[in-house]
Enzyme design. Structure first.
Site, mmCIF file in Angstrom:
data_model
loop_
_atom_site.group_PDB
_atom_site.id
_atom_site.type_symbol
_atom_site.label_atom_id
_atom_site.label_comp_id
_atom_site.label_asym_id
_atom_site.label_seq_id
_atom_site.Cartn_x
_atom_site.Cartn_y
_atom_site.Cartn_z
ATOM 1 N N ASP A 57 0.801 -1.115 0.084
ATOM 2 C CA ASP A 57 -0.094 0.085 -0.150
ATOM 3 C C ASP A 57 0.702 1.267 -0.183
ATOM 4 O O ASP A 57 1.866 1.392 0.548
ATOM 5 C CB ASP A 57 -0.917 -0.225 1.358
ATOM 6 C CG ASP A 57 -1.720 1.355 1.329
ATOM 7 O OD1 ASP A 57 -2.652 1.392 0.459
ATOM 8 O OD2 ASP A 57 -1.520 2.268 2.076
ATOM 9 N N TYR A 62 2.753 10.087 -0.630
ATOM 10 C CA TYR A 62 3.803 9.638 0.168
ATOM 11 C C TYR A 62 5.255 10.045 -0.275
ATOM 12 O O TYR A 62 5.561 9.721 -1.408
ATOM 13 C CB TYR A 62 3.873 8.320 0.513
ATOM 14 C CG TYR A 62 2.726 7.642 1.078
ATOM 15 C CD1 TYR A 62 1.776 8.347 2.072
ATOM 16 C CD2 TYR A 62 2.178 6.299 1.467
ATOM 17 C CE1 TYR A 62 0.489 7.671 2.430
ATOM 18 C CE2 TYR A 62 1.307 5.687 2.171
ATOM 19 C CZ TYR A 62 0.528 6.592 2.854
ATOM 20 O OH TYR A 62 -0.644 5.897 3.378
ATOM 21 N N SER A 158 -10.941 5.822 2.057
ATOM 22 C CA SER A 158 -10.128 6.065 3.329
ATOM 23 C C SER A 158 -10.484 7.243 4.107
ATOM 24 O O SER A 158 -10.705 8.398 3.234
ATOM 25 C CB SER A 158 -8.507 6.070 2.782
ATOM 26 O OG SER A 158 -7.844 6.149 4.205
ATOM 27 N N GLY A 289 3.963 -1.348 8.703
ATOM 28 C CA GLY A 289 5.129 -0.562 8.285
ATOM 29 C C GLY A 289 6.375 -0.938 9.076
ATOM 30 O O GLY A 289 6.226 -1.444 10.115
ATOM 31 N N GLN A 295 12.286 -4.754 12.218
ATOM 32 C CA GLN A 295 10.936 -4.554 12.544
ATOM 33 C C GLN A 295 9.841 -5.230 11.833
ATOM 34 O O GLN A 295 8.952 -5.612 12.289
ATOM 35 C CB GLN A 295 10.699 -2.961 12.237
ATOM 36 C CG GLN A 295 11.414 -1.903 13.476
ATOM 37 C CD GLN A 295 10.829 -0.491 12.922
ATOM 38 O OE1 GLN A 295 10.482 -0.351 11.882
ATOM 39 N NE2 GLN A 295 11.416 0.249 13.896
ATOM 40 N N ASN A 299 7.138 -7.754 13.114
ATOM 41 C CA ASN A 299 5.482 -7.765 12.927
ATOM 42 C C ASN A 299 4.972 -8.877 12.221
ATOM 43 O O ASN A 299 3.851 -9.246 12.569
ATOM 44 C CB ASN A 299 5.356 -6.472 12.057
ATOM 45 C CG ASN A 299 5.479 -5.233 12.855
ATOM 46 O OD1 ASN A 299 5.433 -5.265 14.129
ATOM 47 N ND2 ASN A 299 5.806 -4.173 11.955
#
Length: 346
Positions: A57, A62, A158, A289, A295, A299
């Site tokens: 996504d 961004y 969104s 993310g 990280q 996740n």
């Protein structure tokens, strides 16, 4: 990897998706999120695809489009393995029409996104916000045209309110246009507003939730503790102004419950927070993310196991708030049981 239907689309997505907001690192907000270049992005995508995470996504805003460009570059030669989700309608330039959901901006924005992503179609396009200045009939007609042209496969919204989302669905039904099948929404143990109206609407209308910021804007990473300053290296102080607010006592009440369950399960605080979301109605995928490989791998450990009912109940209780009017009467016994909505909320 577990896969779930994206709303009523008949299309399956992984329960974990990767949020590419960390790609590019342009501007005060996105530079705090991360600054992965094409090389680092390709490595993160390698890990994702190996784990079955094939939903990626991004958005045109961004890092001023750099996120889309880096994602497209990292997917070269394997576009067919990926589900690309992007968003537009927020201001993306200095021109008077570089914002909103007008036909001009939607068509132009999709063409620009396709070029940056290096593809001829987008799997899922979501409107980043509701444009009150453009008639909903025009918006849904334009999206339908883009789907019929083969440039989009599915569409979603969104940051819409319930009435905005429902009006869009009603217009699509009236004219036979493509309906929304996704709602990219903020939802976490410290942000349960989604449950009051948007979750029942999603159940009724066949709209699956793609959850953004499932760790409460970094507050549920396991690094924030009662009575202690933010840990060294934390960027929460740089980005908190952009985040949904949370009452401090409630935050630490949730963290205390997460710590207890972490000790019981041997799982990390963020893994527990993500797993709780996976048990909630309408959730199709959670967007995780990561600024680095460590990280990301942590996740990914949120799946393959499940919290017990008792643990879920403790987290529900720690994170509960009184719903606003007109929802709260249903939860304090003022109305008959038969009028209670089908979805249990905070």
């Amino acid at each position: 990897m577990e896969y779930r239907f994206l709303g009523a689309s008949g299309f399956k997505v992984p329960v974990l998706g990767f949020g590419a907001g960390t790609f590019g690192g342009k501007g005060p907000l996105f530079s705090a999120w991360g600054n992965a270049d094409a090389t680092e992005a390709r490595r993160l995508l390698d890990i994702c695809l190996d784990a079955g995470v094939n939903l990626f996504d991004t958005a045109d805003v961004y890092s001023d489009g750099a996120s889309e460009s880096i994602l497209g570059d990292a997917l070269k030669g394997r576009r067919d393995q990926a589900i690309i989700s992007t968003k537009l309608t927020l201001r993306s330039g200095d021109g008077p029409n570089d914002v909103g959901a007008s036909r001009h901006h939607l068509v132009t924005g999709v063409e620009r996104a396709l070029k940056r992503l290096g593809t001829d179609y987008i799997d899922l396009l979501q409107l980043h916000h509701f444009d009150a200045m453009t008639p909903v009939e025009s918006v849904m007609r334009t999206l339908d045209d883009l789907v019929r042209d083969g440039k989009l496969r599915y569409v979603g919204a969104s940051n819409f309110s319930g009435w905005q989302l429902m009006k869009s669905q009603a217009i699509a039904d009236r004219f036979g246009y493509t309906r929304f099948v996704a709602n990219q929404t903020y939802y976490s143990l410290i942000g349960r507003d989604y449950e009051w109206e948007l979750m029942p609407l999603g159940l009724d209308q066949g709209i699956g939730a793609l959850v953004w910021s499932p760790l409460g804007w970094g507050r549920l990473t396991g690094k924030i503790r009662r009575g202690q300053p933010p840990p060294e290296g934390s960027r929460l102080h740089e980005t908190a102004g952009f985040a949904p607010p949370v009452e401090e006592e409630r935050l630490f009440r949730v963290i205390d419950a997460l710590d207890e369950i972490a000790a019981e399960t041997g799982k990390s605080v963020p893994q527990i927070a993500l797993n709780w979301l996976l048990q909630r109605p309408t959730v199709s995928s959670i967007l995780i993310g990561a600024r680095n490989e460590q990280q990301l791998r942590q996740n990914l450990g949120a799946i393959g196991w499940a919290l017990t009912r008792e643990q879920i109940a403790r987290l529900d209780a720690a994170s509960a708030v009184t719903p606003p009017y007109p929802y709260y009467p249903y939860w304090n016994g003022q109305f008959a049981e038969r009028n209670r909505p089908a979805v249990p909320i905070a």
